[in-house]
Design a protein around this motif. Sequence first.
Motif, PDB file in Angstrom:
ATOM      1  N   PRO A 101       5.326   7.146 -22.573  1.00 17.23           N
ATOM      2  CA  PRO A 101       5.842   6.197 -21.576  1.00 17.23           C
ATOM      3  C   PRO A 101       6.430   6.918 -20.365  1.00 17.23           C
ATOM      4  CG  PRO A 101       7.222   6.197 -23.555  1.00 17.23           C
ATOM      5  CD  PRO A 101       6.045   7.094 -23.818  1.00 17.23           C
ATOM      6  N   GLY A 102       6.626   6.177 -19.315  1.00 13.85           N
ATOM      7  CA  GLY A 102       7.160   6.750 -18.092  1.00 13.85           C
ATOM      8  C   GLY A 102       8.659   6.926 -18.165  1.00 13.85           C
ATOM      9  N   SER A 103       9.258   7.224 -17.042  1.00 14.11           N
ATOM     10  CA  SER A 103      10.688   7.532 -17.012  1.00 14.11           C
ATOM     11  C   SER A 103      11.522   6.416 -16.391  1.00 14.11           C
ATOM     12  CB  SER A 103      10.905   8.827 -16.233  1.00 14.11           C
ATOM     13  OG  SER A 103      10.374   8.710 -14.935  1.00 14.11           O
ATOM     14  N   LEU A 104      10.887   5.319 -15.998  1.00 15.55           N
ATOM     15  CA  LEU A 104      11.659   4.212 -15.438  1.00 15.55           C
ATOM     16  C   LEU A 104      12.410   3.482 -16.548  1.00 15.55           C
ATOM     17  CD1 LEU A 104       9.184   2.534 -12.918  1.00 15.55           C
ATOM     18  CD2 LEU A 104      11.215   3.855 -12.362  1.00 15.55           C
ATOM     19  N   LYS A 105      13.521   2.875 -16.166  1.00 17.43           N
ATOM     20  CA  LYS A 105      14.219   1.966 -17.073  1.00 17.43           C
ATOM     21  C   LYS A 105      13.736   0.552 -16.751  1.00 17.43           C
ATOM     22  CE  LYS A 105      18.392   4.810 -17.341  1.00 17.43           C
ATOM     23  NZ  LYS A 105      17.985   5.889 -16.409  1.00 17.43           N
ATOM     24  N   PRO A 106      13.720  -0.338 -17.752  1.00 14.53           N
ATOM     25  CA  PRO A 106      13.208  -1.691 -17.485  1.00 14.53           C
ATOM     26  C   PRO A 106      13.861  -2.365 -16.277  1.00 14.53           C
ATOM     27  CG  PRO A 106      13.484  -1.377 -19.829  1.00 14.53           C
ATOM     28  CD  PRO A 106      14.051  -0.137 -19.157  1.00 14.53           C
ATOM     29  N   GLU A 107      15.156  -2.129 -16.091  1.00 13.52           N
ATOM     30  CA  GLU A 107      15.843  -2.780 -14.958  1.00 13.52           C
ATOM     31  C   GLU A 107      15.428  -2.202 -13.608  1.00 13.52           C
ATOM     32  OE1 GLU A 107      18.878   0.151 -16.812  1.00 13.52           O
ATOM     33  OE2 GLU A 107      17.345  -1.251 -17.520  1.00 13.52           O
ATOM     34  N   GLU A 108      14.728  -1.080 -13.605  1.00 20.98           N
ATOM     35  CA  GLU A 108      14.238  -0.493 -12.350  1.00 20.98           C
ATOM     36  C   GLU A 108      12.869  -1.040 -11.954  1.00 20.98           C
ATOM     37  OE1 GLU A 108      16.165   3.935 -12.347  1.00 20.98           O
ATOM     38  OE2 GLU A 108      14.665   3.563 -13.889  1.00 20.98           O
ATOM     39  N   CYS A 109      12.237  -1.785 -12.858  1.00 19.76           N
ATOM     40  CA  CYS A 109      10.888  -2.290 -12.587  1.00 19.76           C
ATOM     41  C   CYS A 109      10.816  -3.209 -11.364  1.00 19.76           C
ATOM     42  CB  CYS A 109      10.340  -2.997 -13.816  1.00 19.76           C
ATOM     43  SG  CYS A 109       9.922  -1.866 -15.170  1.00 19.76           S
ATOM     44  N   PRO A 110      11.720  -4.191 -11.215  1.00 17.94           N
ATOM     45  CA  PRO A 110      11.562  -5.096 -10.071  1.00 17.94           C
ATOM     46  C   PRO A 110      11.548  -4.371  -8.728  1.00 17.94           C
ATOM     47  CG  PRO A 110      13.061  -6.045 -11.665  1.00 17.94           C
ATOM     48  CD  PRO A 110      12.778  -4.631 -12.123  1.00 17.94           C
ATOM     49  N   LYS A 111      12.421  -3.390  -8.564  1.00 19.16           N
ATOM     50  CA  LYS A 111      12.464  -2.658  -7.294  1.00 19.16           C
ATOM     51  C   LYS A 111      11.185  -1.850  -7.085  1.00 19.16           C
ATOM     52  CE  LYS A 111      15.353   0.357  -4.508  1.00 19.16           C
ATOM     53  NZ  LYS A 111      16.356   1.407  -4.492  1.00 19.16           N
ATOM     54  N   ALA A 112      10.733  -1.183  -8.143  1.00 16.84           N
ATOM     55  CA  ALA A 112       9.497  -0.397  -8.048  1.00 16.84           C
ATOM     56  C   ALA A 112       8.313  -1.300  -7.727  1.00 16.84           C
ATOM     57  CB  ALA A 112       9.252   0.356  -9.361  1.00 16.84           C
ATOM     58  N   CYS A 113       8.281  -2.478  -8.339  1.00 13.20           N
ATOM     59  CA  CYS A 113       7.173  -3.402  -8.112  1.00 13.20           C
ATOM     60  C   CYS A 113       7.261  -4.070  -6.747  1.00 13.20           C
ATOM     61  CB  CYS A 113       7.111  -4.436  -9.232  1.00 13.20           C
ATOM     62  SG  CYS A 113       6.531  -3.712 -10.790  1.00 13.20           S
ATOM     63  N   ASP A 114       8.464  -4.332  -6.253  1.00 14.38           N
ATOM     64  CA  ASP A 114       8.602  -4.867  -4.898  1.00 14.38           C
ATOM     65  C   ASP A 114       7.917  -3.927  -3.915  1.00 14.38           C
ATOM     66  OD1 ASP A 114       9.984  -7.138  -5.584  1.00 14.38           O
ATOM     67  OD2 ASP A 114      11.955  -6.364  -5.014  1.00 14.38           O
ATOM     68  N   PHE A 115       8.122  -2.620  -4.103  1.00 15.64           N
ATOM     69  CA  PHE A 115       7.482  -1.661  -3.205  1.00 15.64           C
ATOM     70  C   PHE A 115       5.981  -1.590  -3.466  1.00 15.64           C
ATOM     71  CE2 PHE A 115       5.913   2.573  -2.105  1.00 15.64           C
ATOM     72  CZ  PHE A 115       6.127   2.517  -0.738  1.00 15.64           C
ATOM     73  N   ARG A 116       5.598  -1.508  -4.742  1.00 17.07           N
ATOM     74  CA  ARG A 116       4.185  -1.411  -5.104  1.00 17.07           C
ATOM     75  C   ARG A 116       3.394  -2.574  -4.509  1.00 17.07           C
ATOM     76  NH1 ARG A 116       0.387   2.289  -6.572  1.00 17.07           N
ATOM     77  NH2 ARG A 116      -1.283   1.310  -7.766  1.00 17.07           N
ATOM     78  N   CYS A 117       3.976  -3.754  -4.505  1.00 19.04           N
ATOM     79  CA  CYS A 117       3.277  -4.966  -4.062  1.00 19.04           C
ATOM     80  C   CYS A 117       3.552  -5.307  -2.603  1.00 19.04           C
ATOM     81  CB  CYS A 117       3.674  -6.133  -4.967  1.00 19.04           C
ATOM     82  SG  CYS A 117       3.146  -5.912  -6.689  1.00 19.04           S
ATOM     83  N   SER A 118       4.254  -4.439  -1.883  1.00 18.73           N
ATOM     84  CA  SER A 118       4.701  -4.785  -0.529  1.00 18.73           C
ATOM     85  C   SER A 118       3.558  -4.928   0.467  1.00 18.73           C
ATOM     86  CB  SER A 118       5.711  -3.751  -0.024  1.00 18.73           C
ATOM     87  OG  SER A 118       5.126  -2.462   0.053  1.00 18.73           O
ATOM     88  N   ALA A 119       2.398  -4.343   0.200  1.00 17.03           N
ATOM     89  CA  ALA A 119       1.307  -4.382   1.175  1.00 17.03           C
ATOM     90  C   ALA A 119       0.250  -5.440   0.856  1.00 17.03           C
ATOM     91  CB  ALA A 119       0.639  -3.009   1.273  1.00 17.03           C
ATOM     92  N   THR A 120       0.375  -6.123  -0.279  1.00 19.38           N
ATOM     93  CA  THR A 120      -0.662  -7.075  -0.652  1.00 19.38           C
ATOM     94  C   THR A 120      -0.368  -8.464  -0.118  1.00 19.38           C
ATOM     95  OG1 THR A 120      -1.902  -8.060  -2.474  1.00 19.38           O
ATOM     96  CG2 THR A 120       0.418  -7.617  -2.894  1.00 19.38           C
ATOM     97  N   SER A 121      -1.427  -9.242   0.070  1.00 12.45           N
ATOM     98  CA  SER A 121      -1.241 -10.641   0.466  1.00 12.45           C
ATOM     99  C   SER A 121      -1.085 -11.525  -0.766  1.00 12.45           C
ATOM    100  CB  SER A 121      -2.432 -11.114   1.306  1.00 12.45           C
ATOM    101  OG  SER A 121      -3.634 -10.880   0.606  1.00 12.45           O
ATOM    102  N   HIS A 122      -1.231 -10.942  -1.953  1.00 12.59           N
ATOM    103  CA  HIS A 122      -1.122 -11.697  -3.207  1.00 12.59           C
ATOM    104  C   HIS A 122       0.164 -11.312  -3.923  1.00 12.59           C
ATOM    105  CE1 HIS A 122      -5.272 -12.831  -2.522  1.00 12.59           C
ATOM    106  NE2 HIS A 122      -5.579 -11.558  -2.412  1.00 12.59           N
ATOM    107  N   GLN A 123       1.290 -11.566  -3.273  1.00  9.86           N
ATOM    108  CA  GLN A 123       2.587 -11.128  -3.791  1.00  9.86           C
ATOM    109  C   GLN A 123       2.870 -11.600  -5.214  1.00  9.86           C
ATOM    110  OE1 GLN A 123       5.538  -9.457  -2.259  1.00  9.86           O
ATOM    111  NE2 GLN A 123       3.838  -8.555  -1.148  1.00  9.86           N
ATOM    112  N   LYS A 124       2.709 -12.908  -5.466  1.00 13.87           N
ATOM    113  CA  LYS A 124       3.140 -13.446  -6.763  1.00 13.87           C
ATOM    114  C   LYS A 124       2.376 -12.837  -7.926  1.00 13.87           C
ATOM    115  CE  LYS A 124       5.768 -17.610  -6.038  1.00 13.87           C
ATOM    116  NZ  LYS A 124       5.652 -18.872  -5.328  1.00 13.87           N
TER     117      LYS A 124
END
Length: 67
Positions: free
Chosen positions: A1-24
């Motif tokens: 597994p990776g080194s993120l903690k579950p509570e860090e996922c939303p922030k990481a995903c906000d950035f990961r998904c920041s360029a897509t038009s399919h946010q949800k």
Amino acid sequence: PGSLKPEECPKACDFRCSATSHQKPCLFFCNLCCKKCLCVPSGTYGHKEECPCYNNWKNKDGGPKCP
């Protein structure tokens, strides 16, 4: 597994998904994958080799499950 903690996922995903038009759907699947894999690839696309778990999780049609 990776080194993120579950509570860090939303922030990481906000950035990961920041360029897509399919946010949800992007945020939904990214967070699902992050909770399982504890890893989100860097950047807004690609770099999936950084997270083998994230990269190798496929949907029922054999396509990538994680954005």
